[in-house]
Design an enzyme around this catalytic site. Structure first.
Site, PDB file in Angstrom:
ATOM      1  N   LYS A  54     114.757  -4.108 156.619  1.00  0.00           N
ATOM      2  CA  LYS A  54     114.696  -5.078 157.234  1.00  0.00           C
ATOM      3  C   LYS A  54     116.047  -5.144 158.079  1.00  0.00           C
ATOM      4  O   LYS A  54     116.122  -5.474 159.333  1.00  0.00           O
ATOM      5  CB  LYS A  54     114.893  -6.434 156.349  1.00  0.00           C
ATOM      6  CG  LYS A  54     113.686  -6.894 155.455  1.00  0.00           C
ATOM      7  CD  LYS A  54     113.954  -8.018 154.324  1.00  0.00           C
ATOM      8  CE  LYS A  54     112.670  -8.187 153.680  1.00  0.00           C
ATOM      9  NZ  LYS A  54     112.768  -9.052 152.322  1.00  0.00           N
ATOM     10  N   GLN A  98     117.438 -11.860 149.069  1.00  0.00           N
ATOM     11  CA  GLN A  98     116.349 -11.173 148.452  1.00  0.00           C
ATOM     12  C   GLN A  98     115.846 -11.627 147.065  1.00  0.00           C
ATOM     13  O   GLN A  98     116.984 -11.741 146.205  1.00  0.00           O
ATOM     14  CB  GLN A  98     116.742  -9.536 148.465  1.00  0.00           C
ATOM     15  CG  GLN A  98     115.780  -8.637 147.930  1.00  0.00           C
ATOM     16  CD  GLN A  98     114.544  -8.556 149.141  1.00  0.00           C
ATOM     17  OE1 GLN A  98     114.773  -8.457 150.304  1.00  0.00           O
ATOM     18  NE2 GLN A  98     113.148  -8.451 148.485  1.00  0.00           N
ATOM     19  N   ASP A 121     113.005 -16.765 155.649  1.00  0.00           N
ATOM     20  CA  ASP A 121     111.877 -16.573 154.704  1.00  0.00           C
ATOM     21  C   ASP A 121     110.721 -17.719 154.460  1.00  0.00           C
ATOM     22  O   ASP A 121     109.651 -17.303 154.108  1.00  0.00           O
ATOM     23  CB  ASP A 121     112.338 -16.282 153.228  1.00  0.00           C
ATOM     24  CG  ASP A 121     112.584 -14.717 152.939  1.00  0.00           C
ATOM     25  OD1 ASP A 121     111.829 -13.833 153.817  1.00  0.00           O
ATOM     26  OD2 ASP A 121     113.354 -14.323 152.093  1.00  0.00           O
TER      27      ASP A 121
END
Ligand code: NAD
Length: 297
Positions: A54, A98, A121
């Site tokens: 990412k 994460q 997200d």
């Protein structure tokens, strides 16, 4: 019939290029780069790989990434303190914590501490709610957003099509169903308790498999000409000893004999997820700065 193989890598490259152009426009307009903060707690090797890719993608799109690697025994209070600082930091447009988090933390509490407008997200309950009511301010989870992008590129107008989504997770199945509903599909959500799943799947014009079971969906489950989106990423034993390979939730070769179009694993949905993270980050930056929505994203 042999299905068209949907090239997720090429589609993702296009989205990443658009995100890069939008990031350059943002920098020229505001005098600062688009910023994404990534937070990793502990040393899970798979999570480290995801975060690294990412951050590399961010760099390639001329966005700045700020990385926070915290030890596995970090307290939830300390993590919430970091999230609060990132919420308040004007250089940070997107915050990605994460998952999975260590078991002593409540992931839902941590995600819901993120400012929804920086929740790139799309996991925050506010964004789930915005998606459910059709609020354009929603930041939508990257994987289902990537699936929708592939479907629209392949089929154009989705209106009236019967979509069957197998899987009801908060990060893939449910938002996928919401996105398809917003495109005026007739949507059925199937899950582990669904009866006669093969027969139900065979009714689908659009079949999305997000289950986490290697090659569960067989060719006999697919309606001739259907578009099949395989979200699954499963590592299984390879042909040679000690070698592994990735397979999806769909048995590719059998399904490809029946479907009209199908995503491979790897090279289908997977690359779209990071591309959509860049998209969400640059879109969040534009919204926060009062700039018009970037073109093509
Ligand atoms: P999850 O485990 O949270 O959810 C799986 C869903 O499948 C559940 O809702 C469950 O009801 C359903 N299910 C389980 N067994 C079933 C059965 N026998 N029949 C019908 N339904 C069944 O998983 P998830 O996070 O939604 O991920 C699903 C898959 O997608 C996994 O393989 C995951 O690795 C993959 N994934 C890929 C990406 C990507 O970037 N491509 C991103 C996220 C997840």
């Amino acid at each position: 019939m042999t299905a068209k193989r949907i090239d997720g890598k090429a589609a993702a490259a296009d989205v990443r290029a658009s995100a890069g152009r939008a990031a350059a426009f943002f920098r020229a307009s505001t005098g600062r780069p688009v910023g994404l903060a990534t937070v990793l707690v502990g040393e899970d090797p798979a999570s480290e790989v995801y975060i690294r890719s990412k951050r590399v993608a961010c760099g390639e799109a001329a966005m700045e990434s700020f990385h926070y690697a915290l030890p596995a025994d970090t307290s939830e209070a300390d993590l919430l303190g970091l999230v609060a600082r990132l919420n308040a930091d004007p250089a940070v447009d997107g915050i990605l914590v994460q998952l999975p988090l260590p078991s002593h933390m409540d992931a839902a509490r941590v995600i819901d501490a993120i400012n929804p407008d920086k929740d790139v997200d799309g996991f925050h309950v506010v964004n789930a709610g915005r998606l459910a009511v059709g609020d354009p301010a929603a930041l939508v989870p990257c994987t289902p957003l990537g699936c929708l992008h592939l479907l629209k590129a392949e089929l154009g107008d989705l209106s009236g099509k019967h979509a069957v989504v197998i899987g009801r997770s908060n990060i893939v199945g449910k938002p996928m169903a919401m996105l398809l509903l917003a495109e005026s599909c007739t949507v059925t959500i199937a899950h582990s308790r669904t009866r006669d799943l093969p027969a139900l799947a065979r009714e689908a014009d659009i079949l999305v498999a997000a289950v986490g079971r290697p090659e569960m969906v067989r060719g006999e489950w697919v309606k001739p000409g259907a578009t099949v989106i395989d979200v699954g990423i499963n590592r299984v034993a390879g042909a040679e000893p000690r070698k592994t390979r990735l397979v999806g939730d769909v048995a590719y070769s059998g399904a490809a004999e029946v479907a009209g179009a199908i995503t491979p694993v790897p090279g289908g949905v997977g690359p779209m997820t990071i591309a959509m993270l860049l998209r969400n980050t640059v879109v969040a930056a534009h919204r926060r700065s009062g700039l018009p929505a970037p073109e093509g994203l």
